[in-house]
Design an enzyme around this catalytic site. Structure first.
Site, PDB file in Angstrom:
ATOM      1  N   TRP A   1       0.789  -1.233   0.000  1.00  0.00           N
ATOM      2  CA  TRP A   1       0.000   0.000   0.000  1.00  0.00           C
ATOM      3  C   TRP A   1       0.828   1.293   0.000  1.00  0.00           C
ATOM      4  CZ3 TRP A   1      -4.478   1.222  -1.628  1.00  0.00           C
ATOM      5  CH2 TRP A   1      -5.030   2.455  -1.280  1.00  0.00           C
TER       6      TRP A   1
ATOM      7  N   ASP B   1      -2.073  -5.418  -0.806  1.00  0.00           N
ATOM      8  CA  ASP B   1      -3.154  -4.615  -0.205  1.00  0.00           C
ATOM      9  C   ASP B   1      -4.280  -4.499  -1.236  1.00  0.00           C
ATOM     10  OD1 ASP B   1      -4.435  -2.050   1.108  1.00  0.00           O
ATOM     11  OD2 ASP B   1      -2.945  -2.761   2.545  1.00  0.00           O
ATOM     12  N   ASP B   2      -5.048  -3.445  -1.153  1.00  0.00           N
ATOM     13  CA  ASP B   2      -6.217  -3.269  -2.011  1.00  0.00           C
ATOM     14  C   ASP B   2      -5.829  -3.223  -3.499  1.00  0.00           C
ATOM     15  OD1 ASP B   2      -8.841  -2.854  -2.597  1.00  0.00           O
ATOM     16  OD2 ASP B   2      -9.015  -0.912  -1.604  1.00  0.00           O
TER      17      ASP B   2
ATOM     18  N   CYS C   1     -11.945   0.071   0.515  1.00  0.00           N
ATOM     19  CA  CYS C   1     -11.673   1.510   0.565  1.00  0.00           C
ATOM     20  C   CYS C   1     -11.342   2.048  -0.816  1.00  0.00           C
ATOM     21  CB  CYS C   1     -10.486   1.749   1.483  1.00  0.00           C
ATOM     22  SG  CYS C   1     -10.916   2.758   2.861  1.00  0.00           S
TER      23      CYS C   1
ATOM     24  N   LYS D   1      -5.539  -9.022   5.646  1.00  0.00           N
ATOM     25  CA  LYS D   1      -5.810  -7.690   6.222  1.00  0.00           C
ATOM     26  C   LYS D   1      -7.262  -7.383   5.899  1.00  0.00           C
ATOM     27  CE  LYS D   1      -4.496  -2.819   5.581  1.00  0.00           C
ATOM     28  NZ  LYS D   1      -3.454  -1.947   5.016  1.00  0.00           N
TER      29      LYS D   1
ATOM     30  N   ASP E   1     -10.186  -4.848   6.168  1.00  0.00           N
ATOM     31  CA  ASP E   1     -10.289  -3.400   6.338  1.00  0.00           C
ATOM     32  C   ASP E   1     -11.746  -2.944   6.403  1.00  0.00           C
ATOM     33  OD1 ASP E   1      -9.945  -0.696   6.261  1.00  0.00           O
ATOM     34  OD2 ASP E   1      -9.099  -0.624   4.247  1.00  0.00           O
TER      35      ASP E   1
ATOM     36  N   ARG F   1      -5.143  -2.686  13.811  1.00  0.00           N
ATOM     37  CA  ARG F   1      -4.653  -1.319  13.669  1.00  0.00           C
ATOM     38  C   ARG F   1      -5.146  -0.490  14.834  1.00  0.00           C
ATOM     39  NH1 ARG F   1      -4.074   0.609   8.331  1.00  0.00           N
ATOM     40  NH2 ARG F   1      -4.743   2.619   9.130  1.00  0.00           N
TER      41      ARG F   1
ATOM     42  N   ASP G   1      -4.515   5.860   8.961  1.00  0.00           N
ATOM     43  CA  ASP G   1      -3.410   5.611   8.037  1.00  0.00           C
ATOM     44  C   ASP G   1      -2.235   6.540   8.312  1.00  0.00           C
ATOM     45  OD1 ASP G   1      -5.329   4.005   6.953  1.00  0.00           O
ATOM     46  OD2 ASP G   1      -4.952   4.627   4.887  1.00  0.00           O
TER      47      ASP G   1
HETATM   48  C1  GAL Z   1      -7.412   1.972   4.210  1.00  0.00           C
HETATM   49  C2  GAL Z   1      -6.357   1.272   5.032  1.00  0.00           C
HETATM   50  C3  GAL Z   1      -5.051   1.352   4.278  1.00  0.00           C
HETATM   51  C4  GAL Z   1      -5.203   0.684   2.944  1.00  0.00           C
HETATM   52  C5  GAL Z   1      -6.379   1.286   2.170  1.00  0.00           C
HETATM   53  C6  GAL Z   1      -6.685   0.521   0.897  1.00  0.00           C
HETATM   54  O1  GAL Z   1      -8.645   1.925   4.843  1.00  0.00           O
HETATM   55  O2  GAL Z   1      -6.262   1.850   6.298  1.00  0.00           O
HETATM   56  O3  GAL Z   1      -4.025   0.755   5.043  1.00  0.00           O
HETATM   57  O4  GAL Z   1      -5.388  -0.682   3.127  1.00  0.00           O
HETATM   58  O5  GAL Z   1      -7.548   1.328   2.955  1.00  0.00           O
HETATM   59  O6  GAL Z   1      -7.743   1.045   0.177  1.00  0.00           O
END
Ligand code: GAL
Length: 733
Positions: free
Chosen positions: A366, A401-402, A449, A475, A477, A539, A543
């Site tokens: 990320w 990650d995403d 997200c 992870k 979220d 967490r 962020d």
């Molecule tokens: C946030 C998260 C980040 C990342 C992001 C991806 O909510 O805190 O660490 O994963 O989304 O869209």
């Protein structure tokens, strides 16, 4: 144009002045005409017109509009406006139409604009605010003083009419700034001032490691108001640059310092050295995926003594695989051999119910690539994790990650990867064959997200798909789940827990261990229930990003008090690391943290027993970042098997001391300087504040013993990170 300039000037100075102590003057005596004796203190002006500063002189009933006029202001200046022995005062006359020269008790203190008799003739500076510094020697403290202002006006309106003038108890910082701005090859020192100032600007270069002064030069500066002095200061690696500016009228000195990236840690020996955790937990029957983390010259050959049945070693890669059906603690001995020698390391494989016995170490996509992540980029970082040697320090998780998710599920509801990830199973297999672990990301909402598909109502199926790819870390979220949460009536703790509990059940149904990482920014006091729903980390904050403000809030404001909740199997997660090349996009930059701030960051995460997930592109890792991430002694604190997270012990004068106890009876102690300037710290004194006594301690970054009875200068936003064996304890090293 003029108005803009005026506004800029006001905006530049106002923030400086808000805190100053001041005296305001509303009235003066005024006379049209011109006579040099009107500047004298003793001149008798009682017959002059009394005026206030809210009317231009055209409104004073005077016939003549253009020309010269004088104001004389009488006031007692209290010595309470003096700061220390030597201190000037600052006159804020506001803006004056059009030009002026000003005297205090007969001494000229400044001039703005020009008069008709001046070379070049008259020029107006009607929009410019006047700040004049008055030498303390010219002030009649606690007695009457006279400020005389000679004004030339042309056209409507004239003179003072913009409200009271102010006499301010200033500090040098009220009107001047000194900063260091990065430029090619080093930095530019920039001294900017809103008043006339003169004094020495000193530039010193020190060696970061020895603290020895290498060069020092002084330049005499003489600056008119609203001017800037710029000076290029080259800066080589391992050097610290300090600049100071002193205007002799003030006690305080302006200071700024920066340092080039500097490496404190000595290189690892060529002989094999074990740098990994001392334990590894795996559930009975789950795949063992573990890479022996030895630094030293390659090639290296590995052997393991005491392996239980079912667990096998790849002796060339040093990778354990297979599984163990029978619960129990298996004491192993890792053996690594290279051309320079052989090293043995004791280790315990704990086959039982608990995983994540030490905080996870690895990488997450990320902070570097954000939504531009691709399989290729993950592979490049995974290969670099091995080739650059980070895997030799225990970094093992490679977490996507995403933005890996396709727009649609298959007709039977299975989540799929998008075109950037052509072969998830292949990626997982490659990682496992190299002893690395595979992490993925999702949300309990219908969307993540980043706007990709989430797991809502498909939790079981998603867990199954991930298992089929070989996923070892999730992870999860919250983000897109807010919609569900807001729509529901239940806002209790249970409502926060529900979506996480649901996924936990399906993860546990899989025939492999999946580290369960909750990501909901610390909401709902997650640390109080995370462990009870079998999460492995959560967490604790929003962020992070690569600025000091973000590091400060995340690390120093959000983490205090959370230590009781961390321990083997379940960790507080203050978010991913912000060192190296980051950028949250397809274009990366060097972390904007200073080198000192980066030492602070890694030291604090080590103390916090935090998840150590590298956030940069590992393929582009530089030597400085490598040194930050691969100090085996700093990482050993993070991975300490007691799992006791540090607590914040002392907060005092911008300094903080955090400490944690370690399984070998010693303590890790971080002394952080959160101030903007360096602070000398007597180490034994600092340790005494937390009840520790020691003659010598180990500097963890430099990896050497240092005397406790000495003073150490901690740079701004920097740290002294030590390991202390309290007096009377034998050293087991
Ligand atoms: C946030 C998260 C980040 C990342 C992001 C991806 O909510 O805190 O660490 O994963 O989304 O869209």
């Amino acid at each position: 144009m003029v108005t803009k300039r005026f506004l800029a000037a006001v905006l530049m100075v106002l923030p400086f002045l808000l805190s100053a102590q001041e005296l305001t003057v509303n009235e003066a005596r005024f006379c049209k005409g011109d006579d040099p004796v009107w500047s004298a203190f003793a001149y008798d002006d009682h017959a002059w017109l009394k005026v206030s500063f809210d009317q231009p002189w055209e409104e004073l009933g005077l016939d003549q509009v253009n020309g010269l006029g004088w104001y004389r202001l009488h006031m007692v200046i209290p010595s309470s406006l003096k700061k220390g022995k030597v201190s000037a005062i600052l006159l804020d006359l506001g803006a004056i139409d059009d030009s002026d020269e000003t005297w205090v008790n007969g001494h000229s203190v400044g001039k703005t604009g020009t008069f008709p008799e001046d070379p070049g003739g008259y020029s107006s500076e009607w929009g410019k605010r006047r700040y004049y510094v008055v030498d303390p020697g010219w002030v009649r403290w606690d007695q009457e003083n006279v400020i005389a202002v000679r004004v030339y006006n042309y056209g409507d309106p004239g003179g003072f009419y913009r409200g009271p003038i102010r006499i301010i108890k200033p500090s040098l910082k009220d009107f001047a700034t000194l900063s260091l701005v990065a430029e090619a090859g080093g930095y530019k020192a920039v001294l900017a001032t809103s008043v006339k100032t003169a004094g020495p600007l000193q530039i010193t270069v020190e060696d970061v490691l020895t603290g020895a002064r290498e060069s020092s030069k002084t330049q005499k500066v003489n600056l008119a108001a609203w001017k800037e002095k710029q000076l290029s200061c080259p800066l080589a690696p391992q050097k610290r640059l300090k600049v100071t500016y002193a205007d002799p009228r003030f006690e305080e000195v302006l200071e700024a310092e920066v340092c080039a990236p500097y490496i404190l840690t000595p290189p690892a020996p060529a002989t094999p050295r074990y740098n990994g955790p001392l334990v590894f937990g795996v559930r009975p029957g789950s795949p063992v995926i573990f890479r022996l983390a030895f630094s030293g010259d390659k090639p290296m050959e590995y052997a393991v003594e005491g392996l239980p049945e079912g667990v096998i070693l790849d002796p060339e890669k040093g990778v354990l695989s297979g599984s163990c059906a029978v619960a129990g603690d298996y004491p192993l001995v890792f053996v690594a051999r290279n051309a320079k020698g052989e090293t043995r390391a004791e280790f315990t494989l704990k086959v039982g119910d608990q995983i994540a016995l030490t905080p996870p170490m690895g990488w997450n996509s990320w902070n570097c690539w954000a939504l531009s992540v691709s399989q290729e980029k993950v592979m490049a970082s995974a290969a670099a994790l091995i080739n650059r040697g980070l895997a030799d320090y225990g970094y093992a998780y490679m977490n996507i990650d995403d933005a890996w998710e396709a727009d649609e599920r298959t007709p039977d509801g299975r989540i799929q990867a998008n075109e950037k990830f052509p072969d998830m199973k292949g990626l997982g297999d490659w990682l496992h064959a190299n002893g690395l672990k595979f992490g993925i990301y999702s949300s309990p909402g219908d969307h993540t997200c980043g706007g990709y598909l989430g797991s809502l109502d498909h939790e079981r199926l998603d867990a199954e798909v991930w298992n089929s790819w070989g996923v070892d870390y999730l992870k999860y979220d919250w983000c897109g789940y807010s919609k569900v949460f807001e729509a529901g009536r239940d806002k209790s703790e249970a409502a926060y827990i529900r979506p996480y509990l649901k996924m936990q059940q399906f993860l546990r149904e899989q025939p492999r261990d999946i580290f369960y990482s909750l990501c909901q920014y610390g909401w709902g006091r997650v640390w109080e229930w995370g462990a009870f729903i079998d999460a492995n980390s959560w967490r604790t904050s929003h962020d992070i990003n690569d600025t000091w403000e973000s590091l400060y809030v995340t690390g120093f404001e959000r983490q205090p008090g959370l230590h009781p909740y961390a321990g083997p199997g379940h960790w507080n997660d203050p978010d991913m690391l912000i060192v190296g090349k980051v950028g949250w996009s397809s274009s990366l930059r060097d972390s904007r943290l200073t080198p000192d701030e980066q030492y602070t960051h890694i030291s604090l995460w080590s103390l916090l027993a935090a998840n150590m997930l590298i956030g940069c592109d590992i393929a582009q890792i530089d030597d400085f970042t490598f040194n930050l991430l691969c100090n085996n002694e700093v990482n050993a604190v993070n991975q300490d098997i007691l799992g006791h997270q540090a607590h914040q012990d002392v907060v005092e004068d911008g300094m903080q001391i955090w400490s944690r106890d370690l399984y070998d009876g010693s303590y890790a102690v971080g002394i952080f300087n959160l101030n903007e300037a360096s602070v000398p710290v007597r180490l034994d004194g600092a340790l005494a504040k937390i009840g520790l006594g020691a003659d010598s301690v180990r500097d963890l970054w430099r990896q050497k013993e240092i005397p406790a009875g000495a003073e150490y200068v901690i740079p701004p936003h920097g740290v002294l990170y030590v390991k202390v064996r309290p007096s009377g304890q034998a050293d087991s090293r």
